[in-house]
Write a protein that holds these residues in place. Structure first.
Motif, short mmCIF file in Angstrom:
data_model
loop_
_atom_site.label_atom_id
_atom_site.label_comp_id
_atom_site.label_asym_id
_atom_site.label_seq_id
_atom_site.Cartn_x
_atom_site.Cartn_y
_atom_site.Cartn_z
N ILE A 9 0.86 -1.18 0.00
CA ILE A 9 0.00 0.00 0.00
C ILE A 9 0.90 1.23 0.00
CG2 ILE A 9 -1.74 1.31 1.27
CD1 ILE A 9 -2.83 -1.28 0.11
N LEU A 20 -4.96 5.63 -0.38
CA LEU A 20 -4.20 4.40 -0.18
C LEU A 20 -4.30 3.54 -1.43
CD1 LEU A 20 -5.45 3.63 3.45
CD2 LEU A 20 -3.19 4.51 2.82
N ARG A 21 -3.18 3.29 -2.08
CA ARG A 21 -3.17 2.54 -3.33
C ARG A 21 -2.49 1.18 -3.14
NH1 ARG A 21 -1.11 6.71 -8.03
NH2 ARG A 21 -2.30 8.57 -7.40
N HIS A 22 -3.10 0.14 -3.68
CA HIS A 22 -2.53 -1.21 -3.65
C HIS A 22 -1.73 -1.40 -4.93
CE1 HIS A 22 -3.03 -5.81 -3.58
NE2 HIS A 22 -2.32 -5.49 -2.52
N TYR A 111 2.91 -1.78 5.57
CA TYR A 111 1.76 -2.16 4.75
C TYR A 111 2.26 -2.81 3.46
CZ TYR A 111 -1.57 0.85 7.40
OH TYR A 111 -2.37 1.43 8.36
N ARG A 317 -7.89 0.66 2.63
CA ARG A 317 -8.81 1.80 2.67
C ARG A 317 -9.99 1.49 3.58
NH1 ARG A 317 -11.85 4.88 -2.43
NH2 ARG A 317 -13.43 5.95 -1.14
#
Length: 340
Positions: A9, A20-22, A111, A317
């Motif tokens: 993340i 929040l980006r995966h 993360y 998220r």
């Protein structure tokens, strides 16, 4: 040789949970004094959303460095994947937990499927619990430990000149824990009981059964009664909520008592002296040996970590949205699939 990659993340900008980006990124390499950990679970903490938002209310001189894009998170439970040549305390395959690089950095990199960690920040995972419960221990457990049991470092607090010195706890001590159902609060309650103290737990009524099961001797439902009007003659208040409202607990204390706000607020030294009380706080710091002590208490059944909810790493998220709703019982934890 192709670069090894992992899911993580990342933040490319500051803002709400939607930032929040995966993503797929390179697996980090352990540097001197470090261990590479294959992450199984990640504990969420307030600094995670402070970092996500860019800490807009914090004076620049108190902000740790932020380099975008960043991978947030500091609490991990996982397995040692690789060890730097100068590290002697851990071997590949060991299960470990840690609070990583705190407070020097809020982007601990937790993360993610893999993270590098200073060996000094790690401890062996309690064998009696799974990775989810173990990941809920580091920051919250160390906060409770450093406020109540042993500070363990000489770093000055950014909030005050006075050095925090935990009060001796025993069977003659009454401790009030405000925010007792949360991550820090439910562990602080148990540590105070371990030392023999009588504990008054303050939370909403939905948490009464949970807190009495953890050992609370008395319970105050703040939605029905104002704890500052009900409690009197208390030796120590650990205010796990803290902030501007913490000052209201001064009048619950006996002379010679102490108030420890986890999130420091505004206090008047003249008022404190007039009441004959002490107000001090500290900032939790990574500490592998203290975390090992907490792990032993978990294995002994003296302390247990409660889990509010779990979310897959890809749903960070949703986990942050759950945190924003409040009324958390224990810890929120992200999980990493073992076959990822």
């Amino acid at each position: 040789m192709p670069t090894r990659t992992m899911k993580a993340i990342r933040l490319h900008e500051f803002g709400g949970p939607e930032v929040l980006r995966h993503e797929e990124v390179a697996v980090p390499e352990a540097g001197p004094g470090e261990v590479l950990v294959r992450v199984h679970a990640i504990g969420l903490n307030p600094p995670d959303w402070y970092a996500r938002g860019g800490m807009p209310d914090v004076p620049p001189e108190l902000k740790p460095p932020f380099d975008l894009p960043l991978i947030p998170g500091t609490d991990v439970s996982g397995v040692v994947e690789a060890v730097a040549p100068d590290v002697n305390g851990f071997v590949v395959g060991e299960e470990v937990i840690g609070l990583l690089r705190f407070p020097a950095a809020l982007q601990g990199g937790a993360y993610a499927e893999y993270v590098t960690a200073p060996a000094s920040d790690l401890a062996r995972k309690p064998a009696s619990v799974d990775h989810v419960h173990a990941a809920g221990l580091p920051m919250s457990g160390l906060t409770a430990w450093q406020f109540l049991i042993e500070l363990g470092h000489d770093h000055p607090s950014p909030f005050q000149a006075a050095r925090h010195r935990p009060m001796r706890l025993d069977s003659e001590t009454t401790v009030l824990v405000n925010g007792a159902a949360g991550g820090v609060g439910h562990l602080a309650l148990q540590l105070a009981k371990w030392k023999g103290a009588r504990v008054i737990a303050v939370a909403s009524g939905a948490h009464e059964t949970f807190l009495r099961e953890l050992g609370a001797d008395e319970f105050i439902d703040y939605t029905k009664d104002r704890p500052e009007e009900v409690a009197r003659g208390v030796d120590l208040v650990l205010d796990a909520v803290g902030g501007p409202g913490s000052r209201r607990f001064l009048h619950t204390l006996r002379r010679g008592g102490a108030l420890y706000p986890v999130y420091f607020g505004e206090f008047d030294e003249d008022e404190n002296k007039k009441l004959g009380v002490t107000v001090t706080a500290t900032q939790v710091r990574s500490n592998g040996p203290q975390l090992a002590e907490l792990g032993r208490l978990v294995d002994a059944g003296t302390v247990r970590v409660a889990i509010d909810s779990t979310f897959p790493l890809a749903d960070a998220r949703a986990a942050h949205e759950r945190a924003a709703r409040g009324h958390i019982q224990g810890k929120i934890v992200l999980t990493v699939p073992e076959n990822s």
